[in-house]
Design a protein around this motif. Structure first.
Motif, short mmCIF file in Angstrom:
data_model
loop_
_atom_site.label_atom_id
_atom_site.label_comp_id
_atom_site.label_asym_id
_atom_site.label_seq_id
_atom_site.Cartn_x
_atom_site.Cartn_y
_atom_site.Cartn_z
N LEU A 1 0.71 -1.23 -0.02
CA LEU A 1 0.18 0.24 0.10
C LEU A 1 1.05 1.21 -0.04
N PRO B 1 -4.61 -4.69 -1.65
CA PRO B 1 -4.76 -3.67 -2.35
C PRO B 1 -6.05 -3.41 -2.89
N VAL B 2 -6.82 -4.65 -3.46
CA VAL B 2 -8.21 -4.45 -3.91
C VAL B 2 -9.20 -3.84 -2.65
N ALA C 1 -8.05 -2.13 -0.19
CA ALA C 1 -7.97 -0.61 0.21
C ALA C 1 -8.66 0.23 -0.94
N GLU C 2 -8.45 -0.33 -2.14
CA GLU C 2 -9.10 0.49 -3.26
C GLU C 2 -10.82 0.66 -3.02
N ALA C 3 -11.20 -0.55 -2.63
CA ALA C 3 -12.58 -0.43 -2.31
C ALA C 3 -12.83 0.59 -1.13
N ALA D 1 -11.03 3.18 -0.08
CA ALA D 1 -10.92 4.50 -0.38
C ALA D 1 -11.98 5.10 -1.08
N ALA D 2 -12.71 4.56 -1.78
CA ALA D 2 -14.03 5.00 -2.48
C ALA D 2 -15.05 5.41 -1.49
N SER E 1 -9.26 5.04 5.23
CA SER E 1 -7.84 5.32 4.73
C SER E 1 -7.03 4.02 4.34
N PRO E 2 -5.96 4.00 3.58
CA PRO E 2 -5.25 2.78 3.39
C PRO E 2 -4.56 2.08 4.90
#
Length: 475
Positions: A166, A400-401, A403-405, A407-408, A412-413
């Protein structure tokens, strides 16, 4: 289809080894081979296995020479003071012995290497468990769970992987997690107390003849008891004899007759002791662990050099060196064989694409409404996923997937990264972790027995860490 077959392969493996229908080595090799053929990729099995072996070869080399190194250190008496200290604390009380196991495993885990932790912990505690006829799966379960909590240290692996995946600072992930991990460690100690009290109730206390239960055993007496020598011993419960029956609650006299080689290994008069070289060996071990933490060289190289130096200095004569290597050959062969067998499992799981499909399915199954709570979702998912997947697969493929979901939805990561560490207490008992084979191999415990006993307690510990993280606002 690959998702279903991936879960089916893992389930088949776990069921067969827990039911003792197959040995772990056979299951790790044959089951993935069959499933590889089932997905229509049998022609690529060789490539997958070679890739898996290539990835795990450094780990196998590290374990081989680490076993030799720490085996020699045990032979020459480096850890005898630790054993005596644990004996003084334990006072031949099963509850204290289990707590001592947790404390020792947690302390040794500071070096960041699970294999080292298990070798030292089992070597120190195994004689006591054998002498009192305590359950060995209690020892392996407590040691693995304690090590799992401590495995979140920045140099232990998972935290560094999460930071790398991340693009975060490992310190920013780990330091705020310390209170939650402290609660997790306290939960392990509480678990040790509960399991220890259960063992105490089952087998009673071990005391010297003519002494009341609960009497403090002095160091020389404790060493004699642990070595199977000295005065005869008996088990008591509340000061009363428990009889002379056999089995778990039988007499200590019968236990004294059942002492095995590993048990005799802590004989204070064994010929392999090198008291004059104690500080050299202690300094060498500290330097080796410091070099590991500072990453001066690859860990396999460090243990290779350390084992060669330890053998040469402590046993300068070739026959003695050969004898020490032969003495630890069984452990080396068992552990390295298990690691290379696990390479087949991980190679097929990754090569066929099962891991990716399983991860995508799990992430896709998360309801849209859970987006704002993605940190909690990550923590919950980390418990089963780090058990069924390698840390590399989870932290570089799934986190990472997630974290991306997150973040939307404004998560926070850093919260995702911290939550991803929750599953480590269970991860350390995963069949994909080479160190666990060191643990069960040295403790002479069936992997299936260890799994059946440990999974529920380790999963509970992971949930305690997650709950503490939520309570402290860390996750």
């Amino acid at each position: 289809m690959l998702t279903i077959l991936g879960f089916a392969m893992i389930t088949t493996f776990l069921v067969l080894i827990m039911m003792k229908k197959m040995s772990p080595i056979a299951a790790l090799v044959l089951i993935p081979a069959l499933f590889c053929v089932a997905v229509g990729q049998g022609a690529k099995l060789g490539d997958y296995v070679i890739d898996g072996v290539g990835n795990l070869a450094p780990t196998a080399a590290m374990l081989m020479f680490a076993i030799v190194y720490f085996g020699v250190m045990i032979d020459v008496g480096l850890f005898d003071p630790i054993v005596r200290g644990i004996l003084r604390f334990c006072k031949a009380d099963p509850m204290r012995i289990v707590v001592g196991t947790a404390v020792l495993a947690a302390i040794v885990s500071l070096d960041g290497d699970g294999s080292t932790t298990f070798m030292i912990t089992v070597s120190a505690m195994y004689p006591l468990y054998k002498r009192l006829k305590m359950s060995l799966v209690v020892m392996t379960g407590v040691a693995a769970t304690a090590n799992g909590v401590m495995n979140t240290l920045p140099w232990g692996g998972p935290t560094a992987r999460a930071a790398t995946a991340l693009k975060l600072d490992a310190g920013d992930i780990f330091v705020p997690m310390i209170p939650a991990l402290g609660v997790g460690l306290a939960a392990v100690l509480l678990l040790a107390v509960v399991l220890g009290r259960r063992e105490r109730k089952r087998i009673g206390l071990l005391t010297l003849d003519g002494e009341p239960a609960g009497r403090t055993v002095t160091e020389p007496e404790a060493v004699l008891v642990a070595a199977g020598g000295g005065d005869r011993a008996r088990r008591t419960s509340g000061g009363a004899d428990r009889g002379t029956g056999t089995g778990a609650g039988g007499s200590a006299e019968s236990a004294g007759e059942d002492v095995d080689e590993g048990f005799k290994g802590l004989d204070p008069n064994r010929p392999t002791l090198r008291p004059r070289l104690y500080w050299f060996n202690a300094g060498l071990t500290v330097a080796l662990l410091a070099a590991m933490i500072m990453e001066l060289m690859p860990i396999p190289v460090l243990f290779l050099l350390g084992a060669a130096l330890a053998l040469t200095v402590n046993f300068p004569h070739m026959p003695d060196q050969r004898a020490r290597i032969a003495a630890h050959a069984d452990n080396v062969l068992n552990v390295s064989g298990m690691v290379f067998a696990a390479a087949v499992f991980t190679g097929v799981l990754s090569g066929t694409g099962m891991v990716e499909h399983m991860a995508d399915w799990l992430v896709g199954a998360i309801p849209e409404g859970m987006g704002p709570h993605m940190a909690i979702v990550t923590g919950v998912l980390s418990i089963p996923l780090t058990y069924f997947m390698s840390n590399d697969g989870f932290y570089f493929g799934v986190v990472p997937v997630l974290a991306e979901a997150g973040a939307a939805h404004g998560v926070s990561p850093l919260e995702i990264a911290r939550a991803s560490l929750v599953g480590q207490p269970l991860h350390m008992s995963s069949p994909l972790v080479p160190a666990v084979y060191v643990l069960v191999g040295m403790a002479k415990v069936e992997f299936g027995d260890h799994t059946r006993f440990t999974v529920k307690w380790a999963a509970l510990t992971s949930l305690v860490v997650l709950a503490a993280g939520l309570l402290f606002g860390i996750v």
